[in-house]
Design a protein around this motif. Structure first.
Motif, mmCIF file in Angstrom:
data_model
loop_
_atom_site.group_PDB
_atom_site.id
_atom_site.type_symbol
_atom_site.label_atom_id
_atom_site.label_comp_id
_atom_site.label_asym_id
_atom_site.label_seq_id
_atom_site.Cartn_x
_atom_site.Cartn_y
_atom_site.Cartn_z
ATOM 1 N N ILE A 88 0.848 -1.195 0.000
ATOM 2 C CA ILE A 88 0.000 0.000 0.000
ATOM 3 C C ILE A 88 0.882 1.244 0.000
ATOM 4 C CG2 ILE A 88 -1.765 1.263 1.305
ATOM 5 C CD1 ILE A 88 -2.588 -1.447 2.543
ATOM 6 N N GLU A 89 0.545 2.251 -0.783
ATOM 7 C CA GLU A 89 1.312 3.496 -0.797
ATOM 8 C C GLU A 89 1.071 4.254 0.513
ATOM 9 O OE1 GLU A 89 1.028 5.840 -4.352
ATOM 10 O OE2 GLU A 89 1.007 4.088 -5.650
ATOM 11 N N PHE A 90 2.148 4.631 1.188
ATOM 12 C CA PHE A 90 2.065 5.248 2.509
ATOM 13 C C PHE A 90 2.532 6.701 2.430
ATOM 14 C CE2 PHE A 90 3.943 6.192 6.733
ATOM 15 C CZ PHE A 90 2.800 6.033 7.510
ATOM 16 N N TRP A 91 1.599 7.621 2.587
ATOM 17 C CA TRP A 91 1.896 9.055 2.585
ATOM 18 C C TRP A 91 2.154 9.497 4.028
ATOM 19 C CZ3 TRP A 91 1.945 12.164 -1.883
ATOM 20 C CH2 TRP A 91 1.585 11.501 -3.061
ATOM 21 N N LYS A 92 3.360 9.907 4.306
ATOM 22 C CA LYS A 92 3.781 10.179 5.673
ATOM 23 C C LYS A 92 3.119 11.440 6.250
ATOM 24 C CE LYS A 92 8.322 7.987 5.109
ATOM 25 N NZ LYS A 92 9.780 8.174 5.166
ATOM 26 N N PRO A 93 3.163 11.567 7.590
ATOM 27 C CA PRO A 93 2.657 12.785 8.216
ATOM 28 C C PRO A 93 3.357 14.011 7.634
ATOM 29 C CG PRO A 93 3.142 11.105 9.864
ATOM 30 C CD PRO A 93 3.669 10.579 8.570
ATOM 31 N N GLY A 94 2.567 15.015 7.272
ATOM 32 C CA GLY A 94 3.110 16.215 6.656
ATOM 33 C C GLY A 94 2.911 16.258 5.154
ATOM 34 N N SER A 95 2.543 15.124 4.549
ATOM 35 C CA SER A 95 2.368 15.091 3.092
ATOM 36 C C SER A 95 1.115 15.817 2.649
ATOM 37 C CB SER A 95 2.331 13.649 2.599
ATOM 38 O OG SER A 95 1.288 12.922 3.210
ATOM 39 N N GLY A 96 0.082 15.832 3.500
ATOM 40 C CA GLY A 96 -1.121 16.566 3.147
ATOM 41 C C GLY A 96 -2.394 15.835 3.493
ATOM 42 N N ILE A 97 -3.513 16.476 3.168
ATOM 43 C CA ILE A 97 -4.840 15.962 3.474
ATOM 44 C C ILE A 97 -5.252 14.969 2.388
ATOM 45 C CG2 ILE A 97 -7.243 16.585 3.913
ATOM 46 C CD1 ILE A 97 -6.264 19.404 4.645
ATOM 47 N N ILE A 98 -5.835 13.879 2.775
ATOM 48 C CA ILE A 98 -6.160 12.781 1.874
ATOM 49 C C ILE A 98 -6.853 13.254 0.607
ATOM 50 C CG2 ILE A 98 -8.259 12.305 3.237
ATOM 51 C CD1 ILE A 98 -7.979 9.357 2.422
ATOM 52 N N HIS A 99 -7.848 14.135 0.715
ATOM 53 C CA HIS A 99 -8.645 14.502 -0.458
ATOM 54 C C HIS A 99 -7.849 15.356 -1.438
ATOM 55 C CE1 HIS A 99 -11.723 12.706 1.889
ATOM 56 N NE2 HIS A 99 -11.665 13.646 2.811
ATOM 57 N N GLN A 100 -6.995 16.224 -0.909
ATOM 58 C CA GLN A 100 -6.148 17.018 -1.788
ATOM 59 C C GLN A 100 -5.098 16.132 -2.467
ATOM 60 O OE1 GLN A 100 -6.607 20.183 -2.528
ATOM 61 N NE2 GLN A 100 -4.817 20.398 -3.832
ATOM 62 N N ILE A 101 -4.541 15.184 -1.721
ATOM 63 C CA ILE A 101 -3.557 14.256 -2.288
ATOM 64 C C ILE A 101 -4.197 13.407 -3.391
ATOM 65 C CG2 ILE A 101 -2.093 12.265 -1.813
ATOM 66 C CD1 ILE A 101 -0.940 14.755 -0.646
ATOM 67 N N VAL A 102 -5.415 12.939 -3.143
ATOM 68 C CA VAL A 102 -6.114 12.143 -4.153
ATOM 69 C C VAL A 102 -6.333 12.967 -5.418
ATOM 70 C CG1 VAL A 102 -8.348 11.086 -4.725
ATOM 71 C CG2 VAL A 102 -7.202 10.514 -2.574
ATOM 72 N N LEU A 103 -6.767 14.215 -5.262
ATOM 73 C CA LEU A 103 -7.008 15.074 -6.424
ATOM 74 C C LEU A 103 -5.718 15.313 -7.197
ATOM 75 C CD1 LEU A 103 -9.468 16.690 -7.642
ATOM 76 C CD2 LEU A 103 -8.441 18.704 -6.581
ATOM 77 N N GLU A 104 -4.617 15.512 -6.499
ATOM 78 C CA GLU A 104 -3.343 15.822 -7.143
ATOM 79 C C GLU A 104 -2.664 14.602 -7.769
ATOM 80 O OE1 GLU A 104 -2.004 19.454 -4.085
ATOM 81 O OE2 GLU A 104 -0.960 17.520 -4.055
ATOM 82 N N ASN A 105 -3.005 13.400 -7.291
ATOM 83 C CA ASN A 105 -2.215 12.233 -7.682
ATOM 84 C C ASN A 105 -2.987 11.062 -8.278
ATOM 85 O OD1 ASN A 105 0.734 12.707 -6.472
ATOM 86 N ND2 ASN A 105 -0.760 13.544 -5.032
ATOM 87 N N TYR A 106 -4.219 10.829 -7.850
ATOM 88 C CA TYR A 106 -4.911 9.607 -8.222
ATOM 89 C C TYR A 106 -6.185 9.814 -9.029
ATOM 90 C CZ TYR A 106 -1.897 7.589 -4.574
ATOM 91 O OH TYR A 106 -0.825 7.196 -3.817
ATOM 92 N N ALA A 107 -6.866 10.920 -8.835
ATOM 93 C CA ALA A 107 -8.167 11.129 -9.475
ATOM 94 C C ALA A 107 -8.020 11.179 -10.987
ATOM 95 C CB ALA A 107 -8.800 12.421 -8.957
ATOM 96 N N ALA A 108 -9.026 10.668 -11.682
ATOM 97 C CA ALA A 108 -9.021 10.668 -13.145
ATOM 98 C C ALA A 108 -10.460 10.650 -13.646
ATOM 99 C CB ALA A 108 -8.260 9.458 -13.686
#
Length: 798
Positions: A165-185
């Motif tokens: 599982i991809e592990f985004w460490k503390p400080g990387s950001g809020i889940i929904h913003q990370i999803v929008l920036e990296n995974y959403a399509a």
């Protein structure tokens, strides 16, 4: 204008031109990434959709239908009768990805571990955003969190390594913003273990918030069951101007629909008003759709979505989406039918302020000062907070910075504490590089860690404790006590620009559109409408890449998952038992149940399982269950966290806390039931609100109505949710009454019946029957019979 005409407008407005013909401003982009794992299999999805179209008689489809139906697990089985009835038919779906945040991922992973699988069936990610408390500022708050939550982060990271599982460490950001920036399509179907998952709908997909057991379904490859939602078409025309923002669109719509208006429905936006909105602005609108109870929200693919994909290094996704859009996959058909059409003229929309204590109490800015005066509230703002997953985009932050520059030039600083939460490390780093952070700090802002922080109650606020006060935030949710633990704090929701402007005035009655701020020199200052920038002209910068995971990691099965034997924060799960069997003399009816209490009024998942300081126990069911319903109101007396034990022993008192009485019933091996009010379980998708009553022996909840996610969570944990046929029957049942189901056995044995009777035996011996209706599907009945969905999944894997 007819609804069919409105639909035709939508299709014309969203036709996507070929790559290279874009007339938008050019922006620098991040390096192009390998997008293999995040690009939807468009050809496969379109082929499946063609099959479904033929079965449905080639009727026109909405965008939401196209995405949902193209992800159906077995079309021939689901559509055996040749039709899908929205609001009735259960769909078996295969989502493409799962994401989890650190607080709830603990329980999801503990459940997944017990399923006995060696790897996840779909790509998944974990995001450490909930456990960082806002105290002083970004760096010190992050370091403190790493110390206080180390054992949880170690557990999550080790589990992620073991299962790939991809592990985004503390400080990387809020889940929904990370999803929008990296995974959403565009066109993707995704499940996220959190209620504001629909945020990713800003990229033209269906992102649906679920509880942890639903996330485990996807991780184990079990088809996910969802009742086909109704589709509400929201037709947008005109163009936002002046101070109005996409946040004001959803604040306005929340006022129209209320917190229950979207339940069981998808909001699908279309029309010429969509085309000019930024991708992140659409994400804000989709994010807060959760506050009207919507299953999710989505938009047709636009030029701005393409630009955002390219700017965030996902050009391969954009190219694939371009081709899918050219085939008509990423927009509604011209004559698609909606269950309801809402028309909104963006040109006439003004800023709104919503609240307090509920996100659907919408007041236009021009009337807000009068509203405050009519209520007799102090005309005083105690703090302003911007950011969170809802409003922390580059566009939001540059718009706010524009106001800060105006105020600084006039010699002004904010008059109240002003806190800013970047949504991700990428946003934070880009803000810092482009001097946005400097501008905000110059006028008094404190920039917090890239995490949820005050939005979810992770705010150590020493001032105003126990005092009546008002704050203004750009967050999405404002239930009582949610942000600072103070039930007297009124949280009003607004756009980041309105929050910022009002922080310079310090008054709730201030209207930056019309009012001026007195200057020490004797003059006055009036803001000009803010101007922001959708995408950074120099491109995004990733910032501290050490926070980021290795893309698509392979499982390392030899990894030992770290859980201390004496941990107070993590606890291995024991399976719940089935309510049926030799121990139950009633056979396939539930055993006789005592009524724990009748819950009055609004009871959100915050009431059922509070967050704030309790977040540290998310991985320890025994400890977190101590907060069961502690802020709920008992309808028999009107007191908070008070329950009655009518069968108490001589050594016990009749009155105790709600969890106290629940524990007594569990100790006496007496299963119990709750009677609850309308929209029970609205708010966050926290499965603990279902796990905790189940842990203490809860077996049935009868409601005037349920919120969607919570009702599903109850079913997953083996609790039977029932709806009163006559809502007035709510008042006929009291604590200490005995309830017996009549007709559940027939249902479990395959008889298709919508009604289950409840025999009520009052404490004085009087008996009567109350009719209730259920929403259980055939698969959900299997969960109930097994004792939980996880028990059923495990039996199939083994």
């Amino acid at each position: 204008m007819s609804s069919s005409t409105l639909r035709r407008c939508a299709v014309k407005a969203h036709k996507i031109s070929a790559p290279g013909s874009r007339s938008l401003a050019t922006h620098a982009t991040l390096p192009e990434r390998d997008c293999t794992s995040i690009t939807p299999p468009y050809a496969q999805l379109q082929d499946k959709l063609q099959t479904i179209r033929r079965i449905l008689g080639n009727r026109p489809l909405t965008l939401a239908e196209k995405i949902l139906y193209s992800h159906i697990h077995n079309p021939q089985e689901t559509l055996g009768d040749g039709k899908i009835v929205r609001g009735e038919t259960y769909l078996q779906l295969n989502p493409e990805r799962v994401a989890m945040q650190d607080a709830s991922a603990q329980m999801a992973l503990l459940q997944f571990m017990s399923a006995g699988m060696s790897r996840c069936a779909v790509p998944a990610s974990i995001h450490c955003d909930h456990l960082i408390q806002a105290v002083e500022g970004a760096d010190s708050d992050l370091q403190r969190s790493l110390v206080t939550n180390q054992e949880v982060f170690d557990f999550l990271e080790s589990a992620a390594r073991k299962y790939g599982i991809e592990f985004w460490k503390p400080g990387s950001g809020i889940i929904h913003q990370i999803v929008l920036e990296n995974y959403a399509a565009p066109g993707m179907l995704m499940r996220v273990h959190y209620s504001h998952t629909p945020n990713a709908g800003g990229l033209g997909m269906l992102a649906i918030g679920v509880g942890g057991a639903d996330a485990v379904d996807a991780l184990t490859g079990t088809p996910w069951e969802l009742k086909a939602p109704q589709i509400v078409g929201v037709h947008l025309r005109g163009q936002l101007g002046g101070w109005a923002t996409p946040k004001d669109l959803i604040l306005h719509l929340a006022g129209k629909l209320t917190v229950r208006g979207g339940t069981g429905r998808i909001l699908e936006y279309f029309g010429p008003g969509v085309i000019n909105q930024s991708c992140t602005g659409l994400a804000t609108v989709a994010n807060m759709g959760a506050e009207v109870g919507a299953t999710t929200s989505t938009f047709p693919y636009t030029q701005n979505m393409r630009a955002y994909l390219i700017a965030t290094g996902r050009a391969p996704v954009a190219r694939a989406a371009d081709e899918a859009a050219s085939n008509g996959f990423l927009a509604a058909d011209a004559d698609a039918q909606y269950d309801e059409v809402i028309d909104i003229d963006l040109s006439s929309l003004e800023p709104n302020i919503n609240g307090p204590f509920t996100p659907d109490l919408a007041t236009p800015l021009s009337k807000f000062g009068s509203f405050v005066k009519e209520q007799g509230w102090k005309d005083e703002l105690s703090a302003g907070l911007i950011g969170s997953c809802t409003n922390s985009s580059y566009q939001d932050m540059t718009s706010v910075a524009d106001l800060a520059r105006q105020a600084k030039a006039a010699g002004l600083k904010t008059k109240v504490p002003f806190l800013c939460t970047p949504g991700s490390e990428q946003i934070r780093a880009t803000m810092e590089r482009d001097k946005v952070t400097d501008v905000l700090e110059d006028v008094g802002a404190v920039v917090l860690a890239n995490a949820c922080g005050p939005c979810i109650g992770q705010w150590k606020r020493d001032e105003k404790k126990g005092e009546d006060n008002a704050i203004l935030t750009s967050f999405n949710r404002n239930f009582k006590s949610r942000n600072d633990g103070n039930p007297l704090t009124k949280n009003f929701l607004a756009s980041p620009t309105i929050v910022t402007a009002m922080a310079f005035s310090g008054k709730l009655s201030f209207n930056p559109v019309t009012d001026s701020i007195p200057l020490p020199s004797g003059g006055s200052f009036k803001f000009s409408p803010p101007r922001g920038q959708d995408l950074p002209s120099e491109g995004f910068t990733p910032g501290r890449t050490t926070f980021y995971p290795q893309p698509t990691p392979e499982p390392q099965p030899d990894t030992e998952i770290v859980i201390k034997p004496d941990s107070k924060r993590l606890e291995l799960l024991q399976p719940f038992g089935s309510p049926f069997g030799e121990h139950n003399p009633r056979g396939l009816e539930l055993p006789k149940l005592k009524v724990l209490m009748r819950v009055r009024g609004k009871c959100t998942t915050d009431h059922i399982s509070a967050a704030g300081p309790w977040l540290k126990y998310k991985g320890h069911l025994t400890n977190i269950s101590e907060n069961l319903l502690i802020t709920a109101t008992n309808d028999e007396g009107g007191e908070v966290n008070v329950a009655f034990d009518h069968d108490h022993s001589p050594s016990e008192s009749k009155i105790d806390t709600i969890p106290g009485v629940a524990k007594r019933l569990k100790a006496r091996n007496e299963p119990w039931a709750l009677v609850v009010d309308d929209n029970y379980g609205e708010g966050s998708a926290r499965e603990h609100a279902a796990l905790q009553p189940r842990f203490y022996g809860g077996a049935m909840i009868i409601a005037r109505s349920f919120a969607r996610i919570h009702e599903t969570n109850l079913k997953k944990q083996g609790i039977l949710p029932l709806w009163f046929v006559d809502k007035a029957d709510y008042l006929k049942i009291s604590s200490g009454d005995t309830l017996e189901t009549i007709g559940l056995a027939d249902l479990l044995q395959g008889k298709n019946q919508p009604i289950i009777a409840i025999k009520v035996t009052k404490r004085d011996g009087q008996t009567f029957d109350v009719p209730t209706r259920h929403t259980m599907s055939s698969d959900q009945l299997k969960w109930l019979r097994a004792g939980s969905a996880l028990n059923h999944i495990r039996s199939n894997i083994i």
